[in-house]
Design an enzyme around this catalytic site. Sequence first.
Site, short mmCIF file in Angstrom:
data_model
loop_
_atom_site.label_atom_id
_atom_site.label_comp_id
_atom_site.label_asym_id
_atom_site.label_seq_id
_atom_site.Cartn_x
_atom_site.Cartn_y
_atom_site.Cartn_z
N GLY A 8 0.81 -1.21 0.00
CA GLY A 8 0.00 0.00 0.00
C GLY A 8 0.84 1.25 0.00
N GLY A 11 -0.72 4.68 -0.89
CA GLY A 11 -1.78 5.26 -0.06
C GLY A 11 -1.21 6.25 0.93
N SER A 104 -7.01 -1.31 12.40
CA SER A 104 -7.87 -0.12 12.48
C SER A 104 -8.67 -0.14 13.78
CB SER A 104 -8.83 -0.09 11.30
OG SER A 104 -9.84 0.89 11.48
N SER A 105 -8.89 1.03 14.33
CA SER A 105 -9.68 1.14 15.56
C SER A 105 -11.16 0.82 15.33
CB SER A 105 -9.54 2.53 16.18
OG SER A 105 -9.98 3.53 15.28
N CYS A 106 -11.58 0.69 14.06
CA CYS A 106 -12.97 0.30 13.81
C CYS A 106 -13.22 -1.16 14.21
CB CYS A 106 -13.34 0.52 12.35
SG CYS A 106 -12.57 -0.64 11.21
N TYR A 133 -15.25 -3.71 6.70
CA TYR A 133 -13.84 -3.36 6.82
C TYR A 133 -13.28 -3.83 8.16
CZ TYR A 133 -9.66 -0.38 6.90
OH TYR A 133 -8.37 0.09 6.98
N LYS A 137 -10.15 -6.55 9.02
CA LYS A 137 -8.99 -6.20 9.84
C LYS A 137 -8.85 -7.13 11.04
CE LYS A 137 -7.27 -2.88 7.45
NZ LYS A 137 -5.93 -3.05 6.82
N CYS A 161 -5.38 5.09 15.73
CA CYS A 161 -6.63 5.84 15.75
C CYS A 161 -6.87 6.37 14.34
CB CYS A 161 -6.56 6.98 16.77
SG CYS A 161 -5.36 8.27 16.35
N ASN A 162 -7.90 7.15 14.14
CA ASN A 162 -8.13 7.75 12.82
C ASN A 162 -6.92 8.61 12.43
OD1 ASN A 162 -10.89 6.84 12.42
ND2 ASN A 162 -11.42 8.26 14.07
N LEU A 163 -6.60 8.59 11.14
CA LEU A 163 -5.42 9.30 10.64
C LEU A 163 -5.81 10.33 9.58
CD1 LEU A 163 -3.18 6.15 10.15
CD2 LEU A 163 -3.02 7.79 12.03
N HIS A 176 -12.14 9.98 4.09
CA HIS A 176 -12.33 9.99 5.54
C HIS A 176 -12.75 11.39 5.99
CE1 HIS A 176 -9.62 6.36 5.41
NE2 HIS A 176 -10.64 5.93 6.11
N LYS A 184 -14.55 20.30 1.86
CA LYS A 184 -15.88 20.90 1.93
C LYS A 184 -15.81 22.37 2.37
CE LYS A 184 -19.05 18.47 4.09
NZ LYS A 184 -19.94 17.92 5.16
N TRP A 199 -22.81 16.18 9.07
CA TRP A 199 -23.62 14.97 9.24
C TRP A 199 -23.80 14.67 10.73
CZ3 TRP A 199 -22.84 10.32 5.45
CH2 TRP A 199 -23.15 10.73 4.15
N ARG A 206 -14.21 11.93 18.18
CA ARG A 206 -13.24 11.13 17.46
C ARG A 206 -11.82 11.56 17.82
NH1 ARG A 206 -17.11 8.73 16.89
NH2 ARG A 206 -18.14 7.90 15.02
#
Length: 304
Positions: A8, A11, A104-106, A133, A137, A161-163, A176, A184, A199, A206
């Site tokens: 990857g 990415g 992933s933390s998910c 996903y 993982k 965590c989220n990156l 993400h 946006k 949303w 987070r």
Amino acid sequence: MNKILITGSTGMVGCNIVEYKESRFYEVLAPKRGELDLLDKTQVLAYLKTHKPDVIVHCAGLVGGISANIANPVEFLSQNVAMGLHIIMAALECGVQRFLNIASSCMYPKEGKNPLSEDLILSGELEPTNEGYALAKIVSTKLCEYILDSKKFLYKTIIPCNLYGKYDKFEINKAHMLPAVIAKIHNAKMDGAKEVEIWGSGKARREFMYAEDLADFVYYALKNFERMPKIINVGRGEDFSITEYYEVIAEVIGYTGNFIYNTQKPEGMAQKLVDIDRLKEFGWSSNTNLKEGITKTYQYFLGK
């Protein structure tokens, strides 16, 4: 000099690891998909037999935000499971002694008590919006754990965590959260829009870490691989509400409009903050605060 294979590598996570200053101490293999298609089991095995890496850092995956996960659950499960199984089992067959799996933390249960400790994996129901996903993982994480326990090869997993950061994707409906919000709010400023939609309620919390900090951790981990726990969270140990992220991004971009909330849209787990007790004991910490990271990411966005 150790030879390191980074899957990857095109990415966000892979690019940051490949380009990080510590990479100069390794012979880095960073194949693109045309050179190494992880969905092709035969090709993966042949690549490892030819190039003989000493260590593999597995970053590759089909990734996206809530809307992308909801729209494509079959692909998010099947492709990520296949990539993980192919590279891990080929590494084992080829005798690669060290494998660093980036999960992933998910993977944590949607009702898990925050901060989320590593022993909570498989202790409850997953968040439905990214279940496919997360399941993929979990498969790779458990496989590495089984190999470490039974084969005694050092196959270990880090759970970031989220990156966000350089080399991220900024498509508003696919990316993400943070890169999507950067795009946006930038567009809103350019268009003179007076409102930006959030949303959900904006109250969900987070944790985000700058991706270059994760690259720093990867090389720290490789230097201390024997004593690293078999599964370890990597994060900052602090979280913010979705609204607070919008506010920081708006401040960095210079947007002065209002936020409106679309509570008909999903917002995922109420909170997702990883426990970093093991990380502290391991002796590493993240250095980039939120505003500094957002500023660097926005500068990258403008220069793309």
